[in-house]
Write a protein that holds these residues in place. Structure first.
Motif, PDB file in Angstrom:
ATOM      1  N   GLY A 135     -22.891   5.053 -17.001  1.00  0.00           N
ATOM      2  CA  GLY A 135     -23.803   5.450 -16.304  1.00  0.00           C
ATOM      3  C   GLY A 135     -24.700   4.597 -15.537  1.00  0.00           C
ATOM      4  O   GLY A 135     -25.519   4.743 -14.680  1.00  0.00           O
ATOM      5  N   ARG A 136     -24.738   3.371 -16.138  1.00  0.00           N
ATOM      6  CA  ARG A 136     -25.546   2.091 -15.520  1.00  0.00           C
ATOM      7  C   ARG A 136     -24.816   1.896 -14.200  1.00  0.00           C
ATOM      8  O   ARG A 136     -23.598   1.969 -13.910  1.00  0.00           O
ATOM      9  N   LYS A 137     -25.725   1.465 -13.421  1.00  0.00           N
ATOM     10  CA  LYS A 137     -25.116   0.472 -12.068  1.00  0.00           C
ATOM     11  C   LYS A 137     -25.541  -0.906 -12.216  1.00  0.00           C
ATOM     12  O   LYS A 137     -26.678  -1.260 -12.410  1.00  0.00           O
ATOM     13  N   LEU A 138     -24.554  -1.512 -11.812  1.00  0.00           N
ATOM     14  CA  LEU A 138     -24.640  -3.091 -11.645  1.00  0.00           C
ATOM     15  C   LEU A 138     -24.121  -3.635 -10.023  1.00  0.00           C
ATOM     16  O   LEU A 138     -23.460  -2.744  -9.325  1.00  0.00           O
ATOM     17  N   TYR A 139     -24.979  -4.400  -9.491  1.00  0.00           N
ATOM     18  CA  TYR A 139     -24.789  -4.701  -8.062  1.00  0.00           C
ATOM     19  C   TYR A 139     -24.272  -6.332  -7.907  1.00  0.00           C
ATOM     20  O   TYR A 139     -24.770  -7.014  -8.369  1.00  0.00           O
ATOM     21  N   LEU A 140     -23.233  -6.284  -7.013  1.00  0.00           N
ATOM     22  CA  LEU A 140     -22.578  -7.719  -6.835  1.00  0.00           C
ATOM     23  C   LEU A 140     -22.821  -7.982  -5.251  1.00  0.00           C
ATOM     24  O   LEU A 140     -22.492  -7.072  -4.399  1.00  0.00           O
ATOM     25  N   LEU A 141     -23.278  -9.246  -4.944  1.00  0.00           N
ATOM     26  CA  LEU A 141     -23.563  -9.470  -3.741  1.00  0.00           C
ATOM     27  C   LEU A 141     -22.262 -10.273  -2.958  1.00  0.00           C
ATOM     28  O   LEU A 141     -21.806 -11.243  -3.839  1.00  0.00           O
ATOM     29  N   ALA A 142     -22.125 -10.032  -2.014  1.00  0.00           N
ATOM     30  CA  ALA A 142     -21.010 -10.945  -1.306  1.00  0.00           C
ATOM     31  C   ALA A 142     -19.743 -11.078  -2.090  1.00  0.00           C
ATOM     32  O   ALA A 142     -19.158 -11.971  -1.914  1.00  0.00           O
ATOM     33  N   GLU A 143     -19.200 -10.120  -2.842  1.00  0.00           N
ATOM     34  CA  GLU A 143     -17.950 -10.185  -3.293  1.00  0.00           C
ATOM     35  C   GLU A 143     -17.796 -11.406  -4.337  1.00  0.00           C
ATOM     36  O   GLU A 143     -16.792 -11.817  -4.519  1.00  0.00           O
ATOM     37  N   GLY A 144     -19.083 -11.735  -4.961  1.00  0.00           N
ATOM     38  CA  GLY A 144     -18.928 -12.853  -5.733  1.00  0.00           C
ATOM     39  C   GLY A 144     -18.870 -14.110  -4.919  1.00  0.00           C
ATOM     40  O   GLY A 144     -18.522 -15.609  -5.748  1.00  0.00           O
ATOM     41  N   ARG A 145     -18.663 -14.154  -3.493  1.00  0.00           N
ATOM     42  CA  ARG A 145     -18.230 -15.632  -3.118  1.00  0.00           C
ATOM     43  C   ARG A 145     -19.626 -15.986  -2.745  1.00  0.00           C
ATOM     44  O   ARG A 145     -20.791 -15.506  -2.804  1.00  0.00           O
ATOM     45  N   LEU A 146     -19.589 -17.419  -2.120  1.00  0.00           N
ATOM     46  CA  LEU A 146     -21.205 -18.086  -2.196  1.00  0.00           C
ATOM     47  C   LEU A 146     -21.903 -17.406  -1.188  1.00  0.00           C
ATOM     48  O   LEU A 146     -21.931 -17.215  -0.013  1.00  0.00           O
ATOM     49  N   VAL A 147     -23.004 -16.842  -1.839  1.00  0.00           N
ATOM     50  CA  VAL A 147     -23.938 -15.785  -1.428  1.00  0.00           C
ATOM     51  C   VAL A 147     -24.552 -16.256  -0.021  1.00  0.00           C
ATOM     52  O   VAL A 147     -25.219 -15.594   1.050  1.00  0.00           O
ATOM     53  N   ASN A 148     -24.798 -17.804  -0.254  1.00  0.00           N
ATOM     54  CA  ASN A 148     -25.822 -18.522   0.923  1.00  0.00           C
ATOM     55  C   ASN A 148     -25.000 -18.424   2.311  1.00  0.00           C
ATOM     56  O   ASN A 148     -25.628 -18.170   3.413  1.00  0.00           O
ATOM     57  N   LEU A 149     -23.627 -18.645   2.123  1.00  0.00           N
ATOM     58  CA  LEU A 149     -22.832 -18.453   3.497  1.00  0.00           C
ATOM     59  C   LEU A 149     -22.246 -16.944   3.655  1.00  0.00           C
ATOM     60  O   LEU A 149     -22.419 -16.763   4.955  1.00  0.00           O
ATOM     61  N   ALA A 150     -22.114 -16.373   2.918  1.00  0.00           N
ATOM     62  CA  ALA A 150     -21.475 -15.139   3.043  1.00  0.00           C
ATOM     63  C   ALA A 150     -22.747 -13.822   3.333  1.00  0.00           C
ATOM     64  O   ALA A 150     -22.437 -13.310   4.419  1.00  0.00           O
ATOM     65  N   ALA A 151     -23.601 -14.112   2.901  1.00  0.00           N
ATOM     66  CA  ALA A 151     -24.891 -13.090   3.287  1.00  0.00           C
ATOM     67  C   ALA A 151     -25.982 -13.729   4.098  1.00  0.00           C
ATOM     68  O   ALA A 151     -26.693 -12.930   4.428  1.00  0.00           O
TER      69      ALA A 151
END
Ligand SMILES: NC(=O)c1ccc[n+]([C@@H]2O[C@H](COP(=O)([O-])OP(=O)(O)OC[C@H]3O[C@@H](n4cnc5c(N)ncnc54)[C@H](O)[C@@H]3O)[C@@H](O)[C@H]2O)c1
Length: 418
Positions: free
Chosen positions: A327-343
């Motif tokens: 039932g919990r929700k977890l969030y992943l940014l930019a498919e786990g790729r380097l977030v500073n360049l992907a997002a």
């Protein structure tokens, strides 16, 4: 041979403006570009570059071309290419093979396209060009005069190749220049990682528990900036000295197994594999957010996250919600790729000014060195210091010079307690 392959050539005008904006903030590279334009130190070289295709990389490409090099460029991550910049480079006649959102097969196909230009020098970020040449295109290794490597993970791999005797041409470890890692890895990754997290989520960091995995050059920058925005920062480490440094910088230190239960946001930047695993995700709070800023998307176990989940949806660009079976929700940014360049857009131009000044000067060093051995070289101290000197000058900052008396005092041992 195909000239270039980008997502949408009609984005070129926007890309040109982005590159112009970046170049205004890269004065050191501009000076090098102007000298290169007169001296043509790279004449006769064909460069294959596998770098994040950003506006700052476009400024580097311009300097290398001014130096007389021919160049072909592909992206060093499937999710980091800025499509408008790629379009602008193609518009300028650069052989560029890159677009955002490549699959693995497309990514390696672009690497092959760049290598089809028969380079004499490689510029790598993560050692995928070097890896491809040494595994699938060994007959071409004899053409290589040298190469450069931009990031920690790439340098680690190249040193492993040097150790077991498989490295077949010399590489300059640009990452290891002081004017690279002390600034790019620390302040660049620090600011741009926070930028990526904020663009993807727009959450408030003040008052949040922010877990940083690693306390190396990148991760300490991230911890420092998160702390500055009012987050309560926890560091996880495997090296005692670095853990101690984090502790004495006022941060909490604990194992990831403990931090997992209390963190609101988790960021990895270790260069290591499976730093956050399924057993840690099982302890996380409902709503916890995970992001990575290390080179490869292996630091957070996406496989583990998928095994725990029964549904997934995209909430916003670069923000994926995983619904867990409990039932919990977890969030992943930019498919786990380097977030500073992907997002976000990667490091600010002012920082890349120094990293790419090292790239340009190291390319010139390779061009001018008569015979280098197949090993990993450090950037010569004079070049590293030159970059710092030019950067200070561009910022109108003056520093002191040693007096003759001080030079003498610092180079002798006779004078004791007076
Ligand atoms: N996102 C970017 O723009 C960017 C920029 C530069 C470097 N990088 C990448 O970031 C990564 C880190 O680079 P760096 O220069 O900070 O390296 P570093 O060697 O200075 O730091 C890595 C730290 O992680 C720690 N570590 C290793 N395994 C760990 C684990 N399981 N748990 C906790 N800590 C662990 C190490 O002890 C070390 O202190 C590399 O992959 C590098 O290529 C990314």
């Amino acid at each position: 041979m195909e000239e270039s392959q980008v997502k949408d050539k009609s984005l070129a005008q926007q890309g040109h403006l982005q590159i112009e904006w970046a170049s205004k903030h890269m004065p050191v590279l501009k000076l090098i570009r102007n000298r290169f334009n007169e001296e043509k130190p790279l004449k006769g070289l064909t460069l294959a570059a596998c770098l994040h295709v950003t506006k700052e990389t476009a400024v580097l490409v311009d300097a290398l071309i001014a130096g007389g090099a021919k160049i072909a460029l592909c992206g060093s991550n499937p999710l980091s290419t800025q499509d408008d910049v790629a379009a602008a480079l193609a518009d300028k006649g650069v052989h560029v093979f890159a677009w955002r959102g490549q699959n693995t097969e497309e990514y390696y196909r672009c690497i092959d396209k760049v290598l089809d230009y028969k380079p004499t020098v490689t510029l790598d970020d993560g050692a995928d060009l070097v890896g491809t040449l040494h595994s699938k295109r060994q007959s071409e290794l004899k053409n290589l005069k040298g190469g450069t490597e931009e990031t920690t993970t790439g340098v680690i791999r190249l040193r492993a190749m040097e150790r077991d005797g498989s490295l077949k041409y010399p590489i300059v470890a640009v990452n290891d220049a002081y004017t690279k890692y002390l600034f790019d890895n620390r302040y660049g990754t620090g600011q741009s990682t926070i930028d990526g997290i904020l663009r993807a989520t727009n959450i408030l960091l003040a008052g949040k528990t922010f877990v940083v995995c690693g306390y190396g050059w990148c991760s300490r920058g991230i911890a420092m900036r998160a702390q500055g925005l009012g987050a309560n920062v926890i560091v996880t480490e495997v090296q005692p000295i670095r853990a101690l440094e984090a502790l004495m910088n006022g941060l909490r230190v604990m194992p990831i197994a403990e931090a997992a239960a209390v963190g609101d946001i988790f960021v990895t930047a270790t260069g290591d594999i499976n730093v956050i695993r399924k057993e840690h995700m099982q302890k996380m709070k409902d709503g916890a957010i995970m992001a990575n800023s290390g080179h490869f998307n292996v630091e957070i176990s996406i496989k583990g996250l998928e095994e725990l989940s029964n549904a997934k949806r995209t909430m916003r660009p670069n923000l994926e919600e995983y619904s867990l079976k409990d039932g919990r929700k977890l969030y992943l940014l930019a498919e786990g790729r380097l977030v500073n360049l992907a997002a976000a857009e990667g490091h600010p131009s002012e920082v890349m000014d120094m990293s790419f000044a090292n790239q340009a000067l190291s390319s010139e060093y390779i061009a001018k060195s008569p015979k280098m051995q197949p090993k990993v070289y450090v950037v010569p101290k004079e070049l590293d210091e030159k970059v710092a000197e030019l950067k200070l000058k561009s910022m109108n900052i003056m520093i002191d010079e040693l007096t003759d008396e001080q030079k003498k005092y610092l180079s002798t041992w006779e004078m004791g307690t007076t």
